[in-house]
Design an enzyme around this catalytic site. Structure first.
Site, PDB file in Angstrom:
ATOM      1  N   THR A 146      -9.717  -6.957  -5.820  1.00 17.88           N
ATOM      2  CA  THR A 146     -10.894  -7.116  -7.053  1.00 17.88           C
ATOM      3  C   THR A 146     -10.382  -7.931  -8.031  1.00 17.88           C
ATOM      4  OG1 THR A 146     -11.919  -5.046  -6.356  1.00 17.88           O
ATOM      5  CG2 THR A 146     -12.604  -6.050  -8.686  1.00 17.88           C
ATOM      6  N   ARG A 191      -6.496 -11.554   3.000  1.00 23.76           N
ATOM      7  CA  ARG A 191      -6.402 -11.181   4.315  1.00 23.76           C
ATOM      8  C   ARG A 191      -7.856 -10.849   4.574  1.00 23.76           C
ATOM      9  NH1 ARG A 191      -2.957  -6.155   4.069  1.00 23.76           N
ATOM     10  NH2 ARG A 191      -3.903  -5.784   2.175  1.00 23.76           N
ATOM     11  N   ALA A 238      -0.041  -3.396   5.682  1.00 25.38           N
ATOM     12  CA  ALA A 238       1.391  -3.521   4.971  1.00 25.38           C
ATOM     13  C   ALA A 238       2.214  -2.452   5.062  1.00 25.38           C
ATOM     14  CB  ALA A 238       1.035  -3.906   3.406  1.00 25.38           C
ATOM     15  N   LYS A 253      -6.678  -3.859  -6.531  1.00 33.07           N
ATOM     16  CA  LYS A 253      -5.988  -5.056  -6.467  1.00 33.07           C
ATOM     17  C   LYS A 253      -6.663  -6.319  -5.883  1.00 33.07           C
ATOM     18  CE  LYS A 253      -2.357  -4.675  -3.527  1.00 33.07           C
ATOM     19  NZ  LYS A 253      -3.034  -5.353  -2.334  1.00 33.07           N
ATOM     20  N   PHE A 308     -10.654   1.093 -17.048  1.00 25.67           N
ATOM     21  CA  PHE A 308     -11.851   1.945 -16.845  1.00 25.67           C
ATOM     22  C   PHE A 308     -12.348   2.410 -18.438  1.00 25.67           C
ATOM     23  CE2 PHE A 308      -9.833   1.844 -12.815  1.00 25.67           C
ATOM     24  CZ  PHE A 308     -10.826   2.338 -11.941  1.00 25.67           C
TER      25      PHE A 308
END
Length: 555
Positions: A72, A93, A272, A70, A380
Site C-alpha cells: 500500500t 510482484r 520471500a 508495505k 493509524f
C-alpha cells in the site's frame, strides 16, 4: 468501503493511455483486454541504452498481525511522486492465489493506494503463474516418463529432486506417492509439491533477462541424480525447448495502473520467506529506463526481502539502489514490545520503547549495505502524538529521514510527506551500495554472515543432512552461488515466537538444496513450509460472484 469496493468504483483509463505517460507507444503493447498489457520485447531494444532512473526499495520491519501495509505504501509513494510532478513507475510482484484464498490476502495494495483492475491482478491476471505451473509440471512429467520408458539416464528414483507445483495452499500435496496402479501407470515413488511461487522456475523467470538467458537457466535445472551420484538436468531430458515455449509470453512484464491512473509494472512473484521475494529483473530494468524514479518492493521484513534483493537480485542484475524506505507502524512496534493484538489501540510508550528494537535492527542492517534509509510510519487514527514523536526522534538519531504516511485513506495526497523525504534523501545522500558477502566466500561462510550480521544470531547449527548437502554442492563447483535463506517472516530468528530483537540464539539449517537454474542455494531453517496450508476459515469462504458477474468478498 472495502478494498474491492474502492477498486470497483475506480475510473480506469485504457492501458494504452497509461503507457503513453512514460513514452510507450501502442505498438509496444500486447493488450490483454482494455486495462492490462504486456510490454513487447521490441520496447526493450528501443530503451535499453537510456540512463537509469533512481531506484527506491520499499521494505518493512518483521510483519505482525497488526499489519504494516508495505505494498500500500509502495503504491501511495508512487502516486505521491506523480502528484509532485515526477516521472515515476511502481514495479511490484504478482499475487499468488495461495494467500488470496488463504489468510494473508492479495498484493494490490489497499484503500486508496491500490493497483487496478484489482480482481484481475489477484486472480488469473495475464496467466504468468499458470505458465510457470505448467512448465514445472511438464518437466516433472518428463522425468517420470523417462524412468517409465527405460531410464536411459539411469536416474536413481530415490534421488529425484524436482517437485511438482500448484499455485494454491494445499497441505495434502506436500508429501505424496505417485505411480500407484498398474505397471503402465508409472514407477512408484515418493513425490512432493511446492506452491508455484516457491518453485525454481518462478525464481528463474524473475532473474531472466531474455529468451536466450531463460533457456540457459532452464537447461541448468537439476531434476535428479543418477545411480553414480551425478546430476541429471532438464537439458539431459531435452525438456528446455518445450518449457521455454510455455514461458514465451510469461517472461514479458505486465503493465496496469494505480487508482490515480499512474503506470505500474507488475511481474513475477516469488515468496520471500522461501524464495528470493522480488519482482522480475526485466520489470525493474524496464521501469528504470522509462522513469526518473522507480519504486519497487521486496517481500516481508528487511531481514528476508531486502537482504535477498541486495545480495541476489541486485548482484545478478547489476542494480544499484539509491534509497530504501523502511515501513513500520506504531501498532506493530508495540506488538513487538509484548502487547496483545487487542491492546494495540491505546497509547503505551513503554511497550513502544521495548518493541522499537525491531526497527532499530532493521535500520542497522540496511545501513550495512551502504544505502540511505527513510523510515515511514503507516499512520493509524489510534497513533498518538507522543508515540509518533518518540519514533521520529529515534529514527533521526540513527541518520534516517522520517515521514508519516496516510495513503490508505488519502491515496497519493497522503504520501506527499514521504515523497518529499525520499526526494530530499536522494538529493543529499549518495548511495554507497555493497553486498553483505562476496561470491568467493564459502557457502557456510555466507550462511553465517547472514545469520550473524542480519539476524543477530550467535552462530549456525547444521543438521547432518544439511552439512552433507553443502559439501556435495561445493564439490560440484557451485560454491560461488548466493544463499537464499528460507526462514519464518515474523522474527529475526528462526523461531517465530521470538519478537523484537532476539539475542543469544543460533540459527539451525535443517536442509539445503540447489536451484542451479536460478543460481542460488536455498537454506531452510525452522519449520518453513514450501507448500503452505489453508487456515480453519480461509478467505475463499467469503469470495463469490454476483449474477451480473461482479466478484465480491475479495478483501
Amino acid at each position: 468501503m472495502t478494498d474491492i469496493e474502492i477498486a470497483q468504483s475506480a475510473k480506469m483509463l485504457p492501458v494504452k493511455e497509461i503507457a503513453a505517460k512514460v513514452g510507450i507507444e501502442e505498438d509496444d503493447l500486447e493488450l490483454y483486454g482494455k486495462y492490462k498489457a504486456k510490454l513487447s520485447d521490441d520496447l526493450w531494444e528501443k530503451i535499453k541504452d537510456r540512463p537509469n532512473g533512481k531506484l527506491i526499495l520499499m521494505t518493512a520491519i518483521n510483519p505482525t498481525p497488526a499489519g504494516e501495509g508495505k505494498t500500500t505504501v509502495s503504491v501511495g509513494l508512487h502516486d505521491a511522486l506523480c502528484r509532485l510532478g515526477k516521472k515515476s513507475i511502481v514495479a511490484l510482484r504478482e499475487p499468488s492465489l495461495g494467500p488470496c484464498f488463504g489468510i494473508k490476502g492479495g498484493a494490490a495494495g489497499g484503500g486508496y493506494a491500490q493497483l487496478v483492475p484489482m480482481e484481475d491482478l489477484n486472480l488469473h491476471f495475464t496467466g504468468d503463474l499458470h505458465a510457470i505451473t505448467a512448465a514445472t509440471n511438464l518437466l516433472a512429467a518428463m522425468v517420470d516418463n523417462h524412468i517409465q520408458q527405460g531410464n536411459e539416464l539411469d536416474i536413481d528414483t530415490r534421488q529425484v529432486v524436482w517437485k511438482r507445483c500448484v499455485d494454491m495452499n494445499d497441505r495434502a500435496l506436500r508429501n505424496i506417492v505417485i505411480g500407484l496402479g498398474s505397471k503402465a501407470d508409472g514407477f512408484v515413488r515418493e513425490d512432493h509439491f511446492v506452491i508455484t511461487v516457491a518453485s525454481e522456475i518462478m525464481a528463474i523467470l524473475c532473474l531472466t533477462e531474455n529468451m536466450k538467458d531463460l533457456k540457459r537457466r532452464l537447461s541448468r535445472i537439476i531434476v535428479a541424480y543418477n545411480r553414480a551420484g551425478n546430476p541429471v538436468t532438464a537439458a539431459d531430458l531435452q525438456a528446455v525447448g518445450a518449457m521455454a515455449a510455455l514461458l514465451k509470453e510469461a517472461i514479458k512484464p505486465n503493465m496496469i495502473q494505480t487508482l490515480e491512473n499512474n503506470p505500474a509494472i507488475v511481474h513475477g512473484g516469488p515468496f520471500a520467506n522461501i524464495a528470493h521475494g522480488c519482482n522480475s529483473v526485466r520489470a525493474t530494468q524496464t521501469a528504470l529506463k522509462l522513469a526518473d524514479y522507480v519504486v519497487t518492493e521486496a517481500g516481508f521484513g528487511a531481514d528476508l526481502g531486502a537482504e535477498k534483493f541486495f545480495d541476489i537480485k541486485c548482484r545478478k542484475a547489476h542494480l544499484v539502489p539509491d534509497a530504501v524506505v523502511l515501513v513500520a507502524t506504531v501498532k506493530a512496534l508495540k506488538y513487538n514490545g509484548g502487547l496483545s493484538k487487542d491492546e494495540l489501540g491505546s497509547e503505551n510508550l513503554e511497550a513502544l520503547k521495548k518493541g522499537i528494537v525491531n526497527l532499530e535492527k532493521h535500520i542497522e542492517n540496511l545501513h550495512k549495505f551502504g544505502v540511505p534509509v527513510v523510515v515511514t510510519l503507516n499512520h493509524f487514527l489510534t497513533d498518538t502524538d507522543a508515540e509518533v514523536a518518540y519514533i521520529k526522534e529515534f529514527c533521526e538519531a540513527r541518520d534516517c529521514e522520517f515521514a508519516l504516511t496516510d495513503v490508505w485513506a488519502k491515496g497519493g495526497a497522503g504520501g506527499e510527506e514521504l515523497a518529499k523525504a525520499v526526494l530530499n534523501t536522494l538529493e543529499t545522500k549518495k548511495s554507497d551500495f555493497h553486498y553483505i558477502y562476496e561470491d568467493d566466500v564459502s557457502l557456510e561462510g555466507k550462511i553465517e554472515i547472514i545469520a550473524k550480521e542480519i539476524y543477530g544470531a550467535d552462530g549456525v547449527v547444521y543438521t547432518p543432512s544439511a552439512k552433507k548437502q553443502l559439501e556435495k554442492i561445493t564439490q560440484m563447483g557451485f560454491q560461488k552461488f548466493q544463499i537464499c535463506m528460507a526462514k519464518n517472516q515474523y522474527s529475526l530468528s528462526d523461531d517465530p515466537k521470538k519478537l523484537g530483537r532476539p539475542k543469544d540464539f543460533t540459527i539451525t539449517i535443517r536442509d539445503v538444496y540447489m536451484s542451479a537454474g536460478a543460481g542460488f542455494i536455498v537454506a531452510l531453517t525452522g519449520d518453513v513450509m514450501t507448500m503452505p496450508g489453508l487456515p480453519k476459515h480461509p478467505a475463499a469462504e467469503k469470495v463469490d460472484v454476483t449474477d451480473d458477474g461482479r466478484i465480491i468478498g475479495l478483501f
